[in-house]
Design a protein around this motif. Structure first.
Motif, short mmCIF file in Angstrom:
data_model
loop_
_atom_site.label_atom_id
_atom_site.label_comp_id
_atom_site.label_asym_id
_atom_site.label_seq_id
_atom_site.Cartn_x
_atom_site.Cartn_y
_atom_site.Cartn_z
N HIS A 278 11.11 15.20 8.54
CA HIS A 278 9.82 14.93 7.50
C HIS A 278 9.15 16.28 7.17
O HIS A 278 8.08 16.35 6.81
N THR A 279 9.97 17.26 7.14
CA THR A 279 9.54 18.64 6.66
C THR A 279 10.11 18.88 5.26
O THR A 279 11.18 18.84 5.01
N LEU A 280 9.32 19.37 4.43
CA LEU A 280 9.53 19.81 3.07
C LEU A 280 10.14 21.14 3.25
O LEU A 280 9.57 21.98 4.07
N VAL A 281 10.90 21.50 2.37
CA VAL A 281 11.63 22.92 2.52
C VAL A 281 11.62 23.60 1.11
O VAL A 281 11.92 22.98 0.14
N GLY A 282 10.92 24.80 1.33
CA GLY A 282 10.77 25.57 -0.11
C GLY A 282 11.90 26.66 -0.05
O GLY A 282 11.54 27.75 0.76
N GLY A 283 12.87 26.36 -0.52
CA GLY A 283 14.01 27.38 -0.53
C GLY A 283 15.11 27.04 0.46
O GLY A 283 15.29 27.15 1.47
N LEU A 284 16.22 26.74 -0.24
CA LEU A 284 17.46 26.41 0.57
C LEU A 284 18.26 27.22 1.20
O LEU A 284 18.64 27.04 2.55
N GLU B 105 11.45 1.26 10.57
CA GLU B 105 12.13 1.26 9.56
C GLU B 105 11.50 1.44 7.99
O GLU B 105 12.18 2.16 7.24
N LEU B 106 10.71 0.15 7.99
CA LEU B 106 10.19 0.21 6.71
C LEU B 106 9.57 1.48 6.31
O LEU B 106 9.60 1.90 5.25
N GLN B 107 8.59 1.92 7.29
CA GLN B 107 7.90 2.96 7.15
C GLN B 107 8.73 4.34 6.79
O GLN B 107 8.34 5.16 5.84
N GLU B 108 9.77 4.54 7.50
CA GLU B 108 10.69 5.45 7.04
C GLU B 108 11.19 5.47 5.92
O GLU B 108 11.03 7.00 5.13
N SER B 109 11.44 4.49 5.21
CA SER B 109 11.83 4.62 3.83
C SER B 109 10.96 4.82 2.90
O SER B 109 11.03 5.81 1.97
N ILE B 110 9.55 4.23 3.46
CA ILE B 110 8.53 4.55 2.32
C ILE B 110 8.15 6.01 2.51
O ILE B 110 7.91 6.73 1.52
N SER B 111 8.10 6.52 3.77
CA SER B 111 7.68 7.77 3.69
C SER B 111 8.73 8.89 3.03
O SER B 111 8.37 9.83 2.34
N PHE B 112 10.02 8.48 3.13
CA PHE B 112 11.05 9.33 2.55
C PHE B 112 10.72 9.38 1.04
O PHE B 112 10.88 10.42 0.45
N LYS B 113 10.69 8.18 0.42
CA LYS B 113 10.25 7.92 -0.90
C LYS B 113 9.16 8.96 -1.43
O LYS B 113 9.22 9.69 -2.22
N LYS B 114 8.16 8.97 -0.51
CA LYS B 114 6.98 9.71 -0.86
C LYS B 114 7.28 11.18 -0.77
O LYS B 114 6.63 11.91 -1.61
N GLU B 115 7.94 11.29 0.23
CA GLU B 115 8.13 12.88 0.64
C GLU B 115 9.05 13.40 -0.70
O GLU B 115 8.83 14.63 -1.15
N LYS B 116 10.24 12.49 -1.07
CA LYS B 116 10.85 12.92 -2.17
C LYS B 116 10.19 13.19 -3.51
O LYS B 116 10.60 14.31 -4.30
N GLU B 117 9.05 12.73 -3.65
CA GLU B 117 8.30 12.93 -4.93
C GLU B 117 7.84 14.42 -4.88
O GLU B 117 7.37 15.12 -6.00
N PHE B 118 7.92 15.21 -3.85
CA PHE B 118 7.29 16.54 -3.79
C PHE B 118 8.68 17.23 -4.36
O PHE B 118 8.51 18.51 -4.57
N ILE B 119 9.76 17.12 -4.14
CA ILE B 119 11.11 17.86 -4.56
C ILE B 119 10.91 18.35 -6.00
O ILE B 119 10.67 17.52 -7.11
N GLY B 120 11.03 19.49 -6.37
CA GLY B 120 10.88 20.24 -7.70
C GLY B 120 9.20 20.48 -8.07
O GLY B 120 9.13 21.04 -9.02
N LYS B 121 8.38 20.03 -7.20
CA LYS B 121 7.00 20.28 -7.43
C LYS B 121 6.57 21.54 -6.80
O LYS B 121 7.04 21.90 -5.67
N GLU B 122 5.35 22.04 -7.01
CA GLU B 122 4.79 23.04 -6.28
C GLU B 122 3.68 22.26 -5.71
O GLU B 122 3.16 21.44 -5.85
N THR B 123 3.54 22.86 -4.31
CA THR B 123 2.45 22.50 -3.49
C THR B 123 1.74 23.70 -2.63
O THR B 123 2.39 24.75 -2.48
N ILE C 18 0.83 -1.18 -0.02
CA ILE C 18 0.05 -0.19 -0.06
C ILE C 18 0.90 1.14 -0.01
O ILE C 18 0.58 2.18 -0.55
N GLU C 19 1.98 1.35 0.70
CA GLU C 19 2.81 2.37 0.93
C GLU C 19 2.32 3.48 1.33
O GLU C 19 1.72 4.48 0.56
N PHE C 20 2.05 3.39 2.65
CA PHE C 20 1.44 4.51 3.20
C PHE C 20 2.24 5.82 3.30
O PHE C 20 3.63 5.53 3.29
N ASN C 21 1.90 6.98 3.45
CA ASN C 21 2.69 8.16 3.53
C ASN C 21 3.23 8.26 4.88
O ASN C 21 4.20 8.66 5.07
#
Ligand code: SAM
Ligand code: SF4
Length: 749
Positions: free
Chosen positions: A489-495, A423-441, A384-387
């Protein structure tokens, strides 16, 4: 007593547990404000101390009991202090609480919550020694008050050897949900739409402590949300144990019959269900976002998913507790669905709302959980890959049905399974969070960053935290933000925001919980590597860039030192920090470098040297923003070295001088942990009955005795302990008295 007299009275209210409890506390606050009370920041400064407690897991209960127990000394000093325990634990553990904590003045169940102001008022009125006098006053007082529904209200005064405690626990269901909550001015508010639960999941205590489902009238919900919109709130989170089964319950005409019969009594066919309610709230001007918690998989279906798709204000986030991926266990848990039913729902949700984040709750170590059951859960989580997922270790919660089953999964297996799923969830969450990089939210900005005025924080529609550069005037606004990176687990807009945003906090507890290095493919800049936790490359890149860089050398030294600290290379880390301080003393990173030096000693477990460096930070940079961090760390160093009194002083300082800091919250929690108190152990038994016997004898003699259950390799031990004091000398005195009674004593910090 009139409102003016009440104005003198201050209440300290501490909340444990879930958002339902936070919301209940807002209602309690609303009722007390109405009566003229004000809130206090500390029990020492209060006339009334209230603990709003949770019972869902044992850990939550133990924490609350520890906190309440710690007030015994204060009560001795201030006998007029009123201490009340309200909420789920009050209902679940009433008898035990009175016995263990006789200094409690009243105990009030969630369903009796609206009686709190009246009880407090009566305790205040009854003067100097409330506990001595209340017994005689309780019985005659109540039936006289018609508004009090006295026929249905059965106050009991429970007697222990010395004291009496008022019990307001008779109601099984909350008679109604009132529009009384006090909402501090803000952006996002909690709104209860229903109370109680009819599901009786086998492991869960909620139906026993919060009673049957009672839906709040939609008019009352809508009135409250309209008022919130008028106050400037932009987001509401609708709360209930099982929001999908929301049905408004009849009040007014049928109300009395209902409250006496305690049967759920839905209104006519016109009454609203959950989807109708969402539709109505979606029309309220000013409200921009709607969230809700919690959904039950057996009730959340296509109609809800369609509504989530069609109603523009409903956010793309569904919290749908799975609990287990094993059909056998789901059946035993009485959840009403199978693993494949759940998987189909997840698929359907994603078909209708592709952007939707899904989060869940999982229990590991439920009675009888085999490796096979556990692997089924793990497999389903992978599919299922929960967020995000909350993973709970099962604990028996009498009278919930599963508490009759043998709690047969060994503690170490529960811990191991918990670790694997985290640990499993950490890696899935990170994968899902990374999908936001480069996108607008889309982000609803809620507050400023705790350290820096120029940075603000908010959440996107998927409920992820987002940090970005901005000023206060953005608060309450919806902004479209391009995501550049992730921190924790925080997305950052602006390095550029990052260094100062997270700088001083790099070695705090929250950071320690973030996953270790996360290699990030595709980027190689020093800052990118650093913020993504790839410290190896960050340190290498910084070392390469430093000789060439013309500007921002301070920042590069800082990144390098911090990365080396993270990698456990403390000596070279210190060299980097020292170079920074010597060569760029005016850089904004110089104070952080001093903290970095202290942190390097701390991480290397040289607490004496670390303490000296933290002191240097405090004296060298008196106006620095990270003073709270430094004092908190000084407390930690003292604690590590067994200097309890000194540790307590530092934590107390953080709490009082930096009350709004994150460290103040941690200091508060640390102060309430048992470790900071001295207690005397007087016996250790394999059999609970023996421990109980000794404990009872001691309680009869007036000692403050309690039992602590520990488990090791499946072996249970019951330890009898007496007293909780914050000074060793006091514990020694008590130990002498107990020794004189012929007991084997041991002083424990
Ligand atoms: N009504 C919601 C639901 O059905 O999921 C939330 C109820 S409960 C307060 C929140 C979570 O606590 C549950 O989803 C479950 O995972 C966990 N929980 C409840 N009882 C537990 C127990 N005895 N041991 C461990 N976790 C428990
Ligand atoms: Fe507890 Fe189940 Fe009700 Fe949730 S649905 S509150 S887990 S009984």
């Amino acid at each position: 007593m009139n409102n003016k007299e009440m104005q003198q009275k201050k209440v300290f209210l501490r909340t444990f547990g879930c958002q339902m409890n936070s919301r209940d506390s807002e209602e309690i606050t609303g009722m007390l404000f109405e009566k003229g009370y004000s809130l206090s920041d500390s029990p020492e400064d209060a006339d009334v101390v209230l603990f709003n407690t949770c019972s869902v897991r044992k850990h939550a209960e133990d924490r609350a009991i520890g906190n309440i127990g710690a007030l015994q000394r204060l009560k001795k000093k201030k006998p007029r202090l009123i201490i009340g325990v309200v909420g789920c634990m009050a209902k679940a553990r009433k008898g035990e609480l009175i016995k263990k904590l006789p200094h409690i003045d009243f105990i009030c169940a969630p369903a009796n919550m609206y009686e709190i102001p009246e009880i407090i008022e009566r305790l205040i009125r009854n003067g100097k020694q409330p506990n001595d006098e209340i017994a005689s006053s309780v019985a005659p007082l109540l039936p006289r008050n018609d508004n009090y529904r006295s026929a249905a209200t059965d106050y009991v005064s429970a007697t222990t050897s010395k004291r009496q405690t008022i019990l307001a626990i008779d109601k099984e269901n909350r008679p109604e949900i009132k529009n009384v909550a006090y909402h501090k001015k803000g952006i996002s508010a909690l709104v209860t739409i229903m109370e109680g639960c009819d599901n009786f999941c086998s492991y869960c205590i909620v139906p026993y402590v919060r009673g049957r489902e009672v839906g709040r009238p939609s008019e009352s919900i809508i009135d409250e949300i309209r008022a919130l919109a008028d106050q400037g709130y932009k987001e509401v989170t609708l709360l209930g144990q099982n929001v999908n089964s929301y049905k408004e319950t009849a009040y007014s005409v049928e109300r009395i019959a209902y409250s006496l019969s305690a049967v759920r009594c839905p209104l006519s066919a016109k009454s609203r269900n959950f989807i109708n309610l969402l539709e109505a709230i979606n029309k309220i001007n000013g409200i921009e976002r709607i969230r809700f918690l919690t959904s039950h998989p057996k009730d959340a279906g296509e109609d809800l998913f369609k509504a989530m798709r069609d109603l523009d204000k409903v956010c793309e986030h569904l919290h749908l507790p799975l609990q287990s991926g094993s059909d056998r266990l789901l059946k035993s848990m009485n959840r009403g669905y199978t693993a494949s039913d759940y998987a189909r729902k997840a698929e359907l949700l994603r078909k209708y709302v592709p952007e939707c984040a899904m989060t869940t709750d999982i229990i590991v170590g439920y009675p009888g959980e085999t490796e096979e059951d556990f692997n089924a859960t793990k497999k389903l989580m992978e599919e299922i890959e929960f967020n995000f997922a909350f993973i709970f270790k099962y604990s028996p919660r009498p009278p919930a049905r599963a508490s009759e089953l043998k709690d047969d999964v060994q503690k170490k297996d529960k811990e191991e399974r918990n670790r694997i799923l985290l640990e499993l969830q950490e890696s899935i969450s990170f994968k899902k969070e990374k999908e936001f990089i480069g996108k607008e939210t889309e982000v609803l900005i809620e507050n400023t960053c705790r350290k820096e005025e120029r940075k603000v924080m908010g959440r996107n529609r998927q409920n992820l935290k987002v940090a970005l550069v901005g000023k206060n005037d953005l608060i309450g606004k919806l902004k479209t933000v391009k995501i550049n990176s992730i921190f924790g687990h925080t997305l950052v807009g602006g390095l550029t925001a990052l260094m100062v945003l997270f700088g001083p906090a790099f070695f705090n507890e929250a950071d320690a919980r973030t996953p270790e290095p996360r290699p990030f493919q595709g980027k190689s800049g020093t800052e990118e590597c650093f913020v993504l936790g790839d410290y190896e490359n960050a340190a290498r890149e910084a070392a390469k860039t430093l000789p060439l860089a013309s500007a921002e050398k301070g920042k590069l030294y800082y990144i390098s030192g911090t990365s080396l600290n993270k990698l456990g290379r403390y000596e070279p880390a210190r060299e980097n920090f020292k170079s920074l301080i010597e060569n760029y003393p005016k850089s904004e990173y110089a104070p952080l470098a001093q903290l970095g030096i202290a942190d390097s000693y701390y991480l290397n477990e040289d607490y004496r040297a670390a303490a000296e460096e933290y002191e240097k930070y405090i004296t060298g940079y008196p106006k620095s923003e990270a003073a709270a961090t430094a004092y908190f760390r000084l407390g930690k160093c003292a604690q590590k070295e067994g200097r309890w009194q000194s540790a307590r002083n530092y934590y107390q300082k953080v709490k009082t001088e930096y009350p709004l800091s994150f460290e103040a919250q941690m200091a508060s929690e640390t102060l309430s942990e048992e470790i900071l108190y001295f207690t005397v152990q007087v016996g250790s038994f394999g059999k609970k009955s023996n421990a109980l016997k000794l404990c009872d004898e001691l309680v009869k003699k007036g000692y403050d005795a309690s039992i602590l259950k520990t488990q090791s390799d499946g072996q249970e031990t019951y330890r009898v302990r007496v007293g909780r004091s914050d000074a060793r000398a006091e514990a020694e005195e008590l130990a002498k008295r107990l020794q004189a009674e012929g007991l084997p004593v041991k002083i424990l910090p």
